[in-house]
Write a protein that holds these residues in place. Structure first.
Motif, PDB file in Angstrom:
ATOM      1  N   LYS A   3       0.833  -1.204   0.000  1.00  0.00           N
ATOM      2  CA  LYS A   3       0.000   0.000   0.000  1.00  0.00           C
ATOM      3  C   LYS A   3       0.865   1.252   0.000  1.00  0.00           C
ATOM      4  O   LYS A   3       1.974   1.232   0.544  1.00  0.00           O
ATOM      5  CB  LYS A   3      -0.860   0.016   1.264  1.00  0.00           C
ATOM      6  CG  LYS A   3      -1.957  -1.012   1.290  1.00  0.00           C
ATOM      7  CD  LYS A   3      -2.753  -0.826   2.559  1.00  0.00           C
ATOM      8  CE  LYS A   3      -4.007  -1.667   2.547  1.00  0.00           C
ATOM      9  NZ  LYS A   3      -4.928  -1.316   3.619  1.00  0.00           N
ATOM     10  N   ILE A   4       0.329   2.319  -0.535  1.00  0.00           N
ATOM     11  CA  ILE A   4       1.041   3.592  -0.501  1.00  0.00           C
ATOM     12  C   ILE A   4       1.001   4.123   0.927  1.00  0.00           C
ATOM     13  O   ILE A   4      -0.058   4.147   1.566  1.00  0.00           O
ATOM     14  CB  ILE A   4       0.356   4.600  -1.457  1.00  0.00           C
ATOM     15  CG1 ILE A   4       0.496   4.108  -2.890  1.00  0.00           C
ATOM     16  CG2 ILE A   4       0.918   5.996  -1.288  1.00  0.00           C
ATOM     17  CD1 ILE A   4      -0.458   4.763  -3.847  1.00  0.00           C
ATOM     18  N   ILE A  51      -4.486  14.899   2.265  1.00  0.00           N
ATOM     19  CA  ILE A  51      -5.815  14.270   2.175  1.00  0.00           C
ATOM     20  C   ILE A  51      -6.916  15.326   2.158  1.00  0.00           C
ATOM     21  O   ILE A  51      -7.831  15.288   1.340  1.00  0.00           O
ATOM     22  CB  ILE A  51      -6.037  13.331   3.390  1.00  0.00           C
ATOM     23  CG1 ILE A  51      -5.163  12.104   3.262  1.00  0.00           C
ATOM     24  CG2 ILE A  51      -7.491  12.934   3.528  1.00  0.00           C
ATOM     25  CD1 ILE A  51      -5.254  11.141   4.441  1.00  0.00           C
ATOM     26  N   GLN A  54      -7.230  16.969  -1.150  1.00  0.00           N
ATOM     27  CA  GLN A  54      -7.828  16.073  -2.158  1.00  0.00           C
ATOM     28  C   GLN A  54      -9.340  15.988  -1.961  1.00  0.00           C
ATOM     29  O   GLN A  54     -10.100  15.910  -2.923  1.00  0.00           O
ATOM     30  CB  GLN A  54      -7.206  14.679  -2.061  1.00  0.00           C
ATOM     31  CG  GLN A  54      -5.736  14.656  -2.488  1.00  0.00           C
ATOM     32  CD  GLN A  54      -5.156  13.255  -2.423  1.00  0.00           C
ATOM     33  OE1 GLN A  54      -5.660  12.337  -3.037  1.00  0.00           O
ATOM     34  NE2 GLN A  54      -4.081  13.095  -1.666  1.00  0.00           N
ATOM     35  N   ARG A  55      -9.769  16.021  -0.713  1.00  0.00           N
ATOM     36  CA  ARG A  55     -11.215  15.984  -0.442  1.00  0.00           C
ATOM     37  C   ARG A  55     -11.910  17.246  -0.957  1.00  0.00           C
ATOM     38  O   ARG A  55     -13.000  17.175  -1.529  1.00  0.00           O
ATOM     39  CB  ARG A  55     -11.481  15.836   1.064  1.00  0.00           C
ATOM     40  CG  ARG A  55     -11.213  14.446   1.575  1.00  0.00           C
ATOM     41  CD  ARG A  55     -11.923  14.194   2.910  1.00  0.00           C
ATOM     42  NE  ARG A  55     -11.509  12.944   3.497  1.00  0.00           N
ATOM     43  CZ  ARG A  55     -11.930  11.751   3.064  1.00  0.00           C
ATOM     44  NH1 ARG A  55     -12.796  11.674   2.078  1.00  0.00           N
ATOM     45  NH2 ARG A  55     -11.485  10.653   3.616  1.00  0.00           N
ATOM     46  N   PRO A  64     -15.559  11.273  -7.491  1.00  0.00           N
ATOM     47  CA  PRO A  64     -15.271  10.362  -6.381  1.00  0.00           C
ATOM     48  C   PRO A  64     -13.860  10.618  -5.846  1.00  0.00           C
ATOM     49  O   PRO A  64     -12.941  10.854  -6.637  1.00  0.00           O
ATOM     50  CB  PRO A  64     -15.354   8.974  -7.018  1.00  0.00           C
ATOM     51  CG  PRO A  64     -16.068   9.158  -8.309  1.00  0.00           C
ATOM     52  CD  PRO A  64     -15.802  10.563  -8.747  1.00  0.00           C
ATOM     53  N   ILE A  65     -13.701  10.540  -4.554  1.00  0.00           N
ATOM     54  CA  ILE A  65     -12.395  10.824  -3.948  1.00  0.00           C
ATOM     55  C   ILE A  65     -11.335   9.840  -4.440  1.00  0.00           C
ATOM     56  O   ILE A  65     -10.165  10.187  -4.601  1.00  0.00           O
ATOM     57  CB  ILE A  65     -12.513  10.841  -2.399  1.00  0.00           C
ATOM     58  CG1 ILE A  65     -11.192  11.226  -1.748  1.00  0.00           C
ATOM     59  CG2 ILE A  65     -13.016   9.542  -1.843  1.00  0.00           C
ATOM     60  CD1 ILE A  65     -10.760  12.633  -1.985  1.00  0.00           C
ATOM     61  N   GLU A  66     -11.737   8.609  -4.750  1.00  0.00           N
ATOM     62  CA  GLU A  66     -10.753   7.633  -5.245  1.00  0.00           C
ATOM     63  C   GLU A  66     -10.189   8.061  -6.597  1.00  0.00           C
ATOM     64  O   GLU A  66      -9.031   7.810  -6.908  1.00  0.00           O
ATOM     65  CB  GLU A  66     -11.376   6.241  -5.295  1.00  0.00           C
ATOM     66  CG  GLU A  66     -10.662   5.189  -6.137  1.00  0.00           C
ATOM     67  CD  GLU A  66      -9.172   5.001  -5.878  1.00  0.00           C
ATOM     68  OE1 GLU A  66      -8.720   5.181  -4.740  1.00  0.00           O
ATOM     69  OE2 GLU A  66      -8.442   4.684  -6.846  1.00  0.00           O
ATOM     70  N   LYS A  67     -10.983   8.761  -7.407  1.00  0.00           N
ATOM     71  CA  LYS A  67     -10.480   9.264  -8.702  1.00  0.00           C
ATOM     72  C   LYS A  67      -9.333  10.224  -8.458  1.00  0.00           C
ATOM     73  O   LYS A  67      -8.298  10.190  -9.133  1.00  0.00           O
ATOM     74  CB  LYS A  67     -11.603  10.016  -9.437  1.00  0.00           C
ATOM     75  CG  LYS A  67     -12.441   9.131 -10.283  1.00  0.00           C
ATOM     76  CD  LYS A  67     -12.413   9.471 -11.747  1.00  0.00           C
ATOM     77  CE  LYS A  67     -12.571   8.163 -12.509  1.00  0.00           C
ATOM     78  NZ  LYS A  67     -13.905   7.872 -12.959  1.00  0.00           N
ATOM     79  N   PHE A  69      -7.447  10.495  -5.761  1.00  0.00           N
ATOM     80  CA  PHE A  69      -6.307   9.794  -5.175  1.00  0.00           C
ATOM     81  C   PHE A  69      -5.572   8.967  -6.237  1.00  0.00           C
ATOM     82  O   PHE A  69      -4.337   8.914  -6.259  1.00  0.00           O
ATOM     83  CB  PHE A  69      -6.785   8.884  -4.033  1.00  0.00           C
ATOM     84  CG  PHE A  69      -5.676   8.208  -3.287  1.00  0.00           C
ATOM     85  CD1 PHE A  69      -4.868   8.934  -2.424  1.00  0.00           C
ATOM     86  CD2 PHE A  69      -5.432   6.848  -3.440  1.00  0.00           C
ATOM     87  CE1 PHE A  69      -3.838   8.316  -1.722  1.00  0.00           C
ATOM     88  CE2 PHE A  69      -4.411   6.222  -2.751  1.00  0.00           C
ATOM     89  CZ  PHE A  69      -3.611   6.960  -1.892  1.00  0.00           C
ATOM     90  N   GLY A  70      -6.338   8.336  -7.131  1.00  0.00           N
ATOM     91  CA  GLY A  70      -5.730   7.544  -8.192  1.00  0.00           C
ATOM     92  C   GLY A  70      -4.819   8.394  -9.065  1.00  0.00           C
ATOM     93  O   GLY A  70      -3.698   8.001  -9.388  1.00  0.00           O
ATOM     94  N   THR A  73      -1.641   9.561  -7.226  1.00  0.00           N
ATOM     95  CA  THR A  73      -0.599   8.553  -7.039  1.00  0.00           C
ATOM     96  C   THR A  73      -0.056   8.026  -8.359  1.00  0.00           C
ATOM     97  O   THR A  73       0.904   7.266  -8.379  1.00  0.00           O
ATOM     98  CB  THR A  73      -1.119   7.366  -6.195  1.00  0.00           C
ATOM     99  OG1 THR A  73      -2.293   6.818  -6.815  1.00  0.00           O
ATOM    100  CG2 THR A  73      -1.467   7.814  -4.779  1.00  0.00           C
ATOM    101  N   PHE A  74      -0.688   8.411  -9.469  1.00  0.00           N
ATOM    102  CA  PHE A  74      -0.217   7.947 -10.777  1.00  0.00           C
ATOM    103  C   PHE A  74       0.920   8.828 -11.295  1.00  0.00           C
ATOM    104  O   PHE A  74       1.957   8.339 -11.718  1.00  0.00           O
ATOM    105  CB  PHE A  74      -1.380   7.951 -11.777  1.00  0.00           C
ATOM    106  CG  PHE A  74      -0.987   7.482 -13.150  1.00  0.00           C
ATOM    107  CD1 PHE A  74      -0.964   6.128 -13.446  1.00  0.00           C
ATOM    108  CD2 PHE A  74      -0.620   8.378 -14.149  1.00  0.00           C
ATOM    109  CE1 PHE A  74      -0.586   5.675 -14.712  1.00  0.00           C
ATOM    110  CE2 PHE A  74      -0.241   7.933 -15.415  1.00  0.00           C
ATOM    111  CZ  PHE A  74      -0.227   6.577 -15.691  1.00  0.00           C
TER     112      PHE A  74
END
Lengths: 164, 580
Positions: A3-4, A51, A54-55, A64-67, A69-70, A73-74
């Motif tokens: 995990k990151i 964080i 990003q929120r 979506p928050i995962e978008k 974060f993705g 981290t990319f």
């Protein structure tokens, strides 16, 4: 790769920073592909992408928050870690590496409990692997902000860090 | 007129509409091009490179799943040595970062990676090297993510986003470090995942699977101090057969009952019974809201992923949810109260197992306010897939079993209860009862076809005893979200809304048998399974919940009347705000 790891440095953004970010988000939120410029702006303002920031971006751009974060981290242009008050750069260029800078890096990692590009929870030190700093004659070399330390041994580390 | 063009696939002339992908055109030529990441309509990303083909004149191999044929005379070659070698290398590289523990894997023999490896003649050890390490996510009671088996096809990500608009998973990091995870690497149990299991249903490998409870169930059955009751959800009977070679859309209810009995359960009951009971409780709750200025529209509460969705994303609509427990929870509640008294067995000795087409039911059983007897209403939940594995482990020859009947009283359900398995079914069941209760006379036509069918959102208006009732039905949470946004914006005037979390309803639930992408892309699985429910309903004598004699009996002798104090104590529940 596991995990990151996320930074343990507490978020300390100011209302001024948030206003700057919100103003920018307001101007771009309806444009297609607004996420990248939003994140670039945020990183300019905060120096990294906490964080909390990003929120804010996810809420404002209705993503979506995962978008967020993705994407964060990319791309290597984004960092999730703040830079410490003192930035330690350990040279892993060829000369330094054969002279044992790998051990130096390991010693600092063990001493501070952080990995590459991470920051100590108190915000004091961040650690960065780097390539040739241009003084191979001094190998192995590290820099702390503008100070250069050469011909290092692992035994030197405690003493050097204690100066900061 | 559409624009038709002539192309050649492996020298076979084919006429297709301009824009057709090579993948589709090849099927017309009798060629199945292998795929891995491709899922029609939701994941057309051309990422995995397993479907590559040669196009004459093209510089390099192309991804056939996204390559549109738009030039007259295009020549495609789908299985040249170059193509086959490329596919083989791609899969060998995928295998190099895969744990390859097939023997103990729940997807063994139903794994698309395994199948491809075999078909393409792969050497699974060819690129032995570093592997990524990632802990298994065991944080939820309903599913396990094991990234050591993940091939990064992103089908789960697409299902979560496109079907459900939940989007709690995505690709994090890049290159060799890429992994499917959540924002800030939280556990699934700590993000607003609703537990629907659609990600499991689309996973080509064993990277996603349900939390298996078979051992717990077998232990209870083997325990002489336990009285073990099983109840089956409506959609399970039209799914389970697929695990034993029956065509999709076969109702094998009789064999399922026989097999469960041979597993050693003390009673084999049917959750259709409490679906009927739900209609009574929910129907009367609706009438009460309608007549006494209660919160409208009333939203159904049978689907636990939907409940969790509301609690996370629309907490302002919690009061719109029916307070009725789901049929599963009503079933457990009655087994441990009404039925426990009837057979003289104390609730603590009873173990209730429900068989569900659903993974979220495993979450629901652990919710608060779900323990009418003082003990949890439900002890164990098995998905349809787990039920099949249990039968196989117990050595049951499913296909050769006689058809058997459920036990009375909690095993008797109506056709209306059965329809709970398909989108629109709860609404239709409710309308059959509401119409007769309100109008005071028998319905001439029982089929409410307006709310049937697999469309994502349906609406209809009915006049019942002079009152106009506007209803809506949605399945797939992305569709539910559209309806909820209208309600929140004050732009909808529905009275009653049925929501099922999974597209098409429970027949397509996250706990149902898994089919490979080729089948998913070419067969309408949810429609075939739903058809099996509707064709069973039409043959049944008992088609209305309120006419179920055992429903009448339980009200006469135990509950009093719908929404009575006792009914509220046993059959209704409360919800919690969760936020995102």
């Amino acid at each position: 790769m596991a995990k990151i790891k996320l930074t343990k440095v507490p978020f300390n953004g100011t209302p001024e920073q948030e206003t700057l970010l919100m103003n920018k988000l307001e101007t771009i939120k309806d444009l297609p592909g607004a996420l990248m410029p939003a994140m670039q702006t945020a990183q300019e303002i905060y120096g990294y992408l906490p964080i909390e920031v990003q929120r804010i971006i996810a809420d404002k751009l209705n993503l979506p928050i995962e978008k967020v974060f993705g994407v964060a981290t990319f791309y290597s242009q984004f960092t999730l870690n703040p830079r410490g008050k003192y930035k330690i750069s350990v040279c892993l260029g060829t000369a330094c590496y054969v002279k044992g800078s790998g051990d130096i890096l390991l010693a600092i990692q063990n001493k501070l409990g952080i990995g590459n590009d991470e920051c100590t929870p108190d915000g004091k030190f961040s650690l960065h692997e780097t390539r040739c700093v241009g003084c191979c004659g001094l190998a192995p070399v590290m820099t702390i902000n503008d100070d250069v330390y050469g011909k290092l041994t692992t035994a030197d580390i405690d003493g050097i860090l204690a100066k900061y | 007129m559409s624009n038709m063009i002539n192309v050649k696939i492996d020298n076979v002339p084919v006429t297709v509409e301009s824009g057709t992908t090579i993948l589709e055109a090849a099927k017309q030529a009798g060629i199945k091009i292998p795929t891995l990441c491709f899922l029609k309509e939701i994941n057309e990303i051309g990422a995995c490179r397993v479907c590559v083909c040669e196009v004459k004149g093209a510089r390099s191999l192309v991804a056939s799943c996204v390559y549109p044929l738009d030039r007259e005379g295009t020549e495609v070659f789908t299985n040249t040595p170059k193509v086959l070698q490329s596919r083989k290398t791609t899969v060998e590289l995928l295998l190099s970062n895969h744990d390859q523990n097939c023997l103990g894997c729940v997807r063994n023999q139903n794994c698309e990676l395994q199948k491809l490896s075999l078909e393409l003649g792969c050497d699974n050890k060819k690129y032995a090297g570093e592997k990524t390490e990632y802990p298994q996510d065991l944080s939820t009671p309903y599913l396990i993510r094991d990234n050591s088996k993940c091939i990064l096809c992103r089908r789960c990500v697409a299902a979560c986003e496109k079907y459900q608009s939940v989007s709690v998973i995505g690709a994090n990091a890049r290159g060799f470090d890429t992994h499917i995870g959540t924002a800030f690497e939280k556990d699934l149990g700590d993000v607003p995942c609703v537990g629907c299991g659609q990600c499991i249903a689309v996973c080509p490998t064993g990277a996603l699977r349900e939390r298996d409870e078979i051992d717990d169930v077998l232990a209870d059955i083997a325990n002489p101090d336990k009285y073990v009751i099983v109840g089956t959800a409506p959609a399970t009977r039209v799914g389970i057969g697929e695990e034993f070679g029956y065509p999709i859309g076969t109702n094998t209810e009789g064999k399922m009952v026989a097999a469960l009995r041979r597993c050693g359960f003390n009673n084999v009951f049917d959750v259709d019974f409490t679906a009927d009971l739900t209609i009574m409780e929910e129907g009367y709750e609706f009438l009460d809201r309608l007549n006494n200025g209660g919160k409208l529209p009333m939203l159904t509460s049978c689907s636990p992923a939907w409940i969790k969705f509301v609690e996370h994303y629309y907490p302002q609509l919690i009061d719109n949810l029916s307070t009725c427990k789901s049929p599963q929870q009503m079933f457990g509640a009655l087994c441990k109260t009404y039925y426990a008294e009837k057979i003289g067995v104390p609730a603590e000795k009873i173990s209730v197992v429900s068989i569900m087409p659903c993974t979220a039911k495993k979450f629901e059983k652990g919710r608060p306010y779900q323990n009418a007897s003082g003990y949890p209403d439900i002890d164990h939940v098995l998905t349809t897939r787990e039920m099949a594995r249990m039968f196989k482990r117990k050595g049951i020859i499913y296909n050769e079993l006689p058809d058997e009947q459920y036990d009375a009283p909690l095993g008797i359900g109506s056709g209306a209860g059965l329809l709970f398995g398909a989108t629109g079914g709860v609404m239709e069941a409710a309308l059959r009862t509401l119409a007769e209760v309100l109008e005071g006379k028998e319905l001439t036509k029982l089929d409410f076809t307006e709310v049937r069918g697999i469309e994502g959102i349906k609406e209809a208006k009915y006049t019942l005893a002079g009152i106009e009732v506007k209803v809506a039905v949605a399945s797939g949470l992305a569709n539910a979200r559209k309806l909820m946004d209208l309600i929140v914006a004050g732009k909808a005037d529905y009275h009653f809304i049925e929501i099922m979390s999974c597209p098409g309803g429970c027949v397509n639930g996250g706990g149902q048998p898994i089919h490979d992408a080729y089948t998913r892309n070419n067969v309408n699985i949810r429609e075939l399974r739903a058809k099996a429910l509707y064709s069973t309903d039409v043959q049944m004598k008992l088609r209305k919940s309120h006419e179920n004699p055992y429903i009448k009996e339980i009200y006469d002798n135990y509950l009093g009347k719908p929404n009575s104090h006792k009914a509220h104590e046993l059959l209704h529940t409360k919800y919690v705000k969760r936020g995102i």
